[in-house]
Design a protein around this motif. Sequence first.
Motif, mmCIF file in Angstrom:
data_model
loop_
_atom_site.group_PDB
_atom_site.id
_atom_site.type_symbol
_atom_site.label_atom_id
_atom_site.label_comp_id
_atom_site.label_asym_id
_atom_site.label_seq_id
_atom_site.Cartn_x
_atom_site.Cartn_y
_atom_site.Cartn_z
ATOM 1 N N GLU A 110 -30.535 -25.777 -12.573
ATOM 2 C CA GLU A 110 -29.318 -25.921 -11.763
ATOM 3 C C GLU A 110 -29.145 -24.759 -10.790
ATOM 4 O OE1 GLU A 110 -27.105 -28.334 -11.532
ATOM 5 O OE2 GLU A 110 -28.102 -29.628 -12.975
ATOM 6 N N ALA A 153 -20.646 -22.358 -1.643
ATOM 7 C CA ALA A 153 -20.634 -23.513 -2.552
ATOM 8 C C ALA A 153 -21.727 -23.378 -3.611
ATOM 9 C CB ALA A 153 -20.827 -24.800 -1.756
ATOM 10 N N GLY A 154 -22.894 -22.915 -3.194
ATOM 11 C CA GLY A 154 -23.997 -22.745 -4.124
ATOM 12 C C GLY A 154 -23.692 -21.696 -5.173
ATOM 13 N N THR A 213 -20.720 -20.746 -6.178
ATOM 14 C CA THR A 213 -19.678 -21.272 -7.068
ATOM 15 C C THR A 213 -20.288 -22.169 -8.135
ATOM 16 O OG1 THR A 213 -18.025 -21.183 -5.298
ATOM 17 C CG2 THR A 213 -17.567 -22.638 -7.168
ATOM 18 N N ARG A 214 -21.226 -23.012 -7.726
ATOM 19 C CA ARG A 214 -21.898 -23.893 -8.680
ATOM 20 C C ARG A 214 -22.706 -23.094 -9.698
ATOM 21 N NH1 ARG A 214 -21.942 -27.341 -12.342
ATOM 22 N NH2 ARG A 214 -23.940 -28.358 -12.765
ATOM 23 N N ALA A 215 -23.441 -22.099 -9.220
ATOM 24 C CA ALA A 215 -24.262 -21.291 -10.116
ATOM 25 C C ALA A 215 -23.401 -20.557 -11.143
ATOM 26 C CB ALA A 215 -25.091 -20.289 -9.310
ATOM 27 N N ALA A 274 -29.106 -24.869 -6.820
ATOM 28 C CA ALA A 274 -27.878 -24.472 -6.138
ATOM 29 C C ALA A 274 -28.157 -23.629 -4.899
ATOM 30 C CB ALA A 274 -26.972 -23.700 -7.114
ATOM 31 N N ALA A 310 -20.499 -21.477 -12.263
ATOM 32 C CA ALA A 310 -19.978 -22.462 -13.212
ATOM 33 C C ALA A 310 -21.036 -22.812 -14.253
ATOM 34 C CB ALA A 310 -19.530 -23.714 -12.463
ATOM 35 N N VAL A 311 -22.279 -22.965 -13.814
ATOM 36 C CA VAL A 311 -23.383 -23.279 -14.722
ATOM 37 C C VAL A 311 -23.564 -22.166 -15.744
ATOM 38 C CG1 VAL A 311 -25.900 -23.542 -14.858
ATOM 39 C CG2 VAL A 311 -24.604 -24.799 -13.133
ATOM 40 N N ALA A 349 -27.545 -25.072 -1.388
ATOM 41 C CA ALA A 349 -26.495 -26.095 -1.412
ATOM 42 C C ALA A 349 -25.443 -25.781 -0.365
ATOM 43 C CB ALA A 349 -25.870 -26.169 -2.803
#
Length: 320
Positions: A312, A279-280, A282-284, A316, A286-287, A319
Amino acid sequence: MPAPALITLIVGDEELLVDRAVAAVVASAREEDPEVDVHDLVPSQVGPTTLVEVTSPSLFGDRRVVVIRSSQDLVKDLAATVTDYLRAPADDVFMVLTHAGGAKGKALLQAAVKAGALRVDCKGPTKGTERVAFVKGEFSSAGRQITSDAAQALVDAVGTELREIAAACTQLIADTQGRVDAAAVARYHSGKAEASGFSVADRAVEGRLAEALEQLRWSLAVGTAPVLINSALAGAVRGIAVAAQPPRGMNEAELAKRAKVPPWKLRTLRQQARGWSAAGLTRAMAVIAETDALIKGAGRDPEYALERAVIEIARARGAR
């Protein structure tokens, strides 16, 4: 200094080492004759009559050094002309061929070896330990000493480009006295690594937010392009994604290729991957994609976009 060989074959693609090997031949020739003529040619400067002109017997017995750089890039006819020359080299010419060492132009390389050329290998260091050894060698050649941790710190500060490492060694040798330790390296080279953006990325993915922001500000202050910093962030996150979930059965070389890093960097990536979840990551990612758009025109303030990205990404990590 001994006289150079009539034919010297310099093999490798590390430009600094190749340049040094060529310079050594020229220096040796000038030790014998300070007035020796030097013809330093790249393939684009070698025409059908060039080799004949620079290797023809001198009316006055003058000696010459003829350097043909990147000989693997010579067109077929010119490579054949050089090969013919190697079979019966002139007595008053020191011929130097540089060759990248790959399959291209291999016939010419083999011809030089068959002609009895003195071979000089110029393979640059590819591992971190080899770069540290190179630094120690630079200091030793200058009659100086540098501690192991200082040599490592210098490599960390300057990066992987061998010419820059050598220049940093030369400067440090000139500016210091006695044995060089890590404290001396820190005084003279703090901030050097940050200019590349890679140190910003390393601190961000390690969750060291305060350090990442400090180094981001330094990097921007010294003129590093925002797109390069974001590229470093993208590379760091991508590498961690590969190291965190390596495909089953993939060997180290293939894994390094997939992560787009040299093999020696995998150990660092594995350490950095600790604490990262899917999840972390994926967020990174996207950022980073959002930031790429912002700094390429979608936003008004690239520096603010990068600062937000660093915050961010650091958050992340961990996360769930």
